[in-house]
Design an enzyme around this catalytic site. Sequence first.
Site, mmCIF file in Angstrom:
data_model
loop_
_atom_site.group_PDB
_atom_site.id
_atom_site.type_symbol
_atom_site.label_atom_id
_atom_site.label_comp_id
_atom_site.label_asym_id
_atom_site.label_seq_id
_atom_site.Cartn_x
_atom_site.Cartn_y
_atom_site.Cartn_z
ATOM 1 N N HIS A 121 33.369 52.430 42.774
ATOM 2 C CA HIS A 121 33.695 51.267 42.139
ATOM 3 C C HIS A 121 32.504 50.984 41.147
ATOM 4 O O HIS A 121 31.230 51.211 41.633
ATOM 5 C CB HIS A 121 34.004 49.937 42.675
ATOM 6 C CG HIS A 121 34.884 49.119 41.950
ATOM 7 N ND1 HIS A 121 36.172 49.011 42.027
ATOM 8 C CD2 HIS A 121 34.576 47.983 41.031
ATOM 9 C CE1 HIS A 121 36.760 48.211 41.210
ATOM 10 N NE2 HIS A 121 35.831 47.552 40.777
ATOM 11 N N ASP A 152 42.484 38.287 43.394
ATOM 12 C CA ASP A 152 41.579 38.972 42.217
ATOM 13 C C ASP A 152 42.392 39.279 41.103
ATOM 14 O O ASP A 152 41.968 39.367 39.915
ATOM 15 C CB ASP A 152 40.964 40.278 42.781
ATOM 16 C CG ASP A 152 40.056 40.819 41.933
ATOM 17 O OD1 ASP A 152 39.185 40.038 41.412
ATOM 18 O OD2 ASP A 152 40.176 41.966 41.538
ATOM 19 N N SER A 208 34.878 39.903 43.696
ATOM 20 C CA SER A 208 36.070 40.668 43.015
ATOM 21 C C SER A 208 35.902 42.146 43.491
ATOM 22 O O SER A 208 36.888 42.571 43.976
ATOM 23 C CB SER A 208 35.845 40.443 41.561
ATOM 24 O OG SER A 208 36.480 41.655 40.888
ATOM 25 N N LYS A 246 38.442 44.044 46.593
ATOM 26 C CA LYS A 246 39.505 45.130 46.260
ATOM 27 C C LYS A 246 38.834 46.311 47.318
ATOM 28 O O LYS A 246 39.945 47.039 47.835
ATOM 29 C CB LYS A 246 39.421 45.521 44.847
ATOM 30 C CG LYS A 246 39.856 44.499 44.040
ATOM 31 C CD LYS A 246 40.094 45.213 42.749
ATOM 32 C CE LYS A 246 38.804 45.339 41.991
ATOM 33 N NZ LYS A 246 38.467 43.711 41.233
HETATM 34 N N1 URA Z 1 34.612 45.070 38.417
HETATM 35 C C1 URA Z 1 35.513 44.175 39.327
HETATM 36 O O1 URA Z 1 36.431 44.707 39.878
HETATM 37 N N2 URA Z 1 35.370 42.797 39.215
HETATM 38 C C2 URA Z 1 34.452 42.380 38.415
HETATM 39 O O2 URA Z 1 34.218 41.025 38.477
HETATM 40 C C3 URA Z 1 33.408 43.077 37.577
HETATM 41 C C4 URA Z 1 33.623 44.508 37.706
#
Ligand code: URA
Length: 432
Positions: free
Chosen positions: A84, A163, A185, A189
């Site tokens: 990510h 989210d 956030s 995930k």
């Molecule tokens: N990526 C994400 O998933 N969330 C954020 O807040 C910033 C970048």
Amino acid sequence: MIRAAELIQRKRDGEELPDEELAELILGYARGDVPDYQLAAFCMAVFFRGLSERETFVLTDAMVRSGETIDLGSALGRKVVDKHSTGGVGDKTSLAVAPIVAACGVPLGKMSGRGLGHTGGTLDKLESIPGFRTELALDEFVAQVREVGVAIIGQTADLVPADKLLYALRDVTATVDQLSLIAASIMSKKIAGGAQAMVLDVKVGDGAFMRSLETARELAETMIALGRRAGREVVCILTDMDQPLGAAVGNALEVKEALDTVRGQGPTDFSALVLDACGKLLALSDLGVDEAEGRRRAAEAVADGSAESVWRRWIEAQGGTPDESALPAAPVVRELPAPAGGYVQRLGATRVGNAAVHLGAGRRTKEDTVDHAVGIVCHAKRGDRVEAGQPLASVHARDETAADVAAREVLAAYELGSEPPPERPVLLEVVR
Ligand code: URA
């Protein structure tokens, strides 16, 4: 009954909120019991006052609990990895990393987000592929990771719905660039998505939410701590976002560049970052290889075409058309010649990212739809020598007026000078 107004006020005044009440605010928002305007005010209070380590954990945990979670490891009987990014301009890394890692025999299941502010989002990029579905049911997601080796989906009503809602709200209320909100956030995930080990790319610089190495390190450490509490292995790479990554900025343009990279024909800076991330992911996987061997295998999967084959199978599995000829193209393409000769000293990522949003590649309100075809291709990057009249960039626009505006914005992002600028590598630091 959640006393949202009271909690907003207490956060505004700098108080640390009790676990239960903070969690209930977030869960209430996900249920639709707390309206957008109160959560928007709450996010702004958090922006100015911050969250303690404990509050950040409670927020992350509440977001995970707002929906279902998956245990991909048990479902597949394999160690599943994930990647990510904290968000950047031209950052299409996940699109290229996912099929390469899968081609090396390591399953990658990932939950992504949409564009935020001036940065692009993996889901918007994927949706530029005609037919591509980002909302898979959980059993479809698991089955696809098992059969194809890769699946990328969005937050849904099932998976981290808090989210999905908060992300869209923060995007249009200037509350994206807050460390705890970003950490919660991303990690909600990652935890709900079920991978056991992950590489997190923390962007640093002009176009990143974290402008300095110090704050980027702090974000990395916060995410590593959240991962540890949830029993996940996290490696963070801190990478340069002073200038856009690669050349393409804008959804379909970035998909094309990611595919070029999967075929071994991508821009140098981007390809190097992709192989590095793949090396780290393979080293975290159950293959039992170190990073150098992981990188070598990733390079081999690119060179022998197996990564491209996985790309095709992945895109088809999610309903998309894998050929680049199916991607939407903008009707107006305007080349921007260099006004003078010299070295590119700077190519401001935020300016380029904003120009792309103004062209329609991102959102200004939650209801905005994204124009997948538009964007910018930066032909010259920091350190490149250009002659007067040589194209610095091209603008892909819906019409001539939009191209005029973007052309001015992109030219203002370039700074030319007579000497080459000091070198700044893409990979700045690794935090484990
Ligand atoms: N990526 C994400 O998933 N969330 C954020 O807040 C910033 C970048």
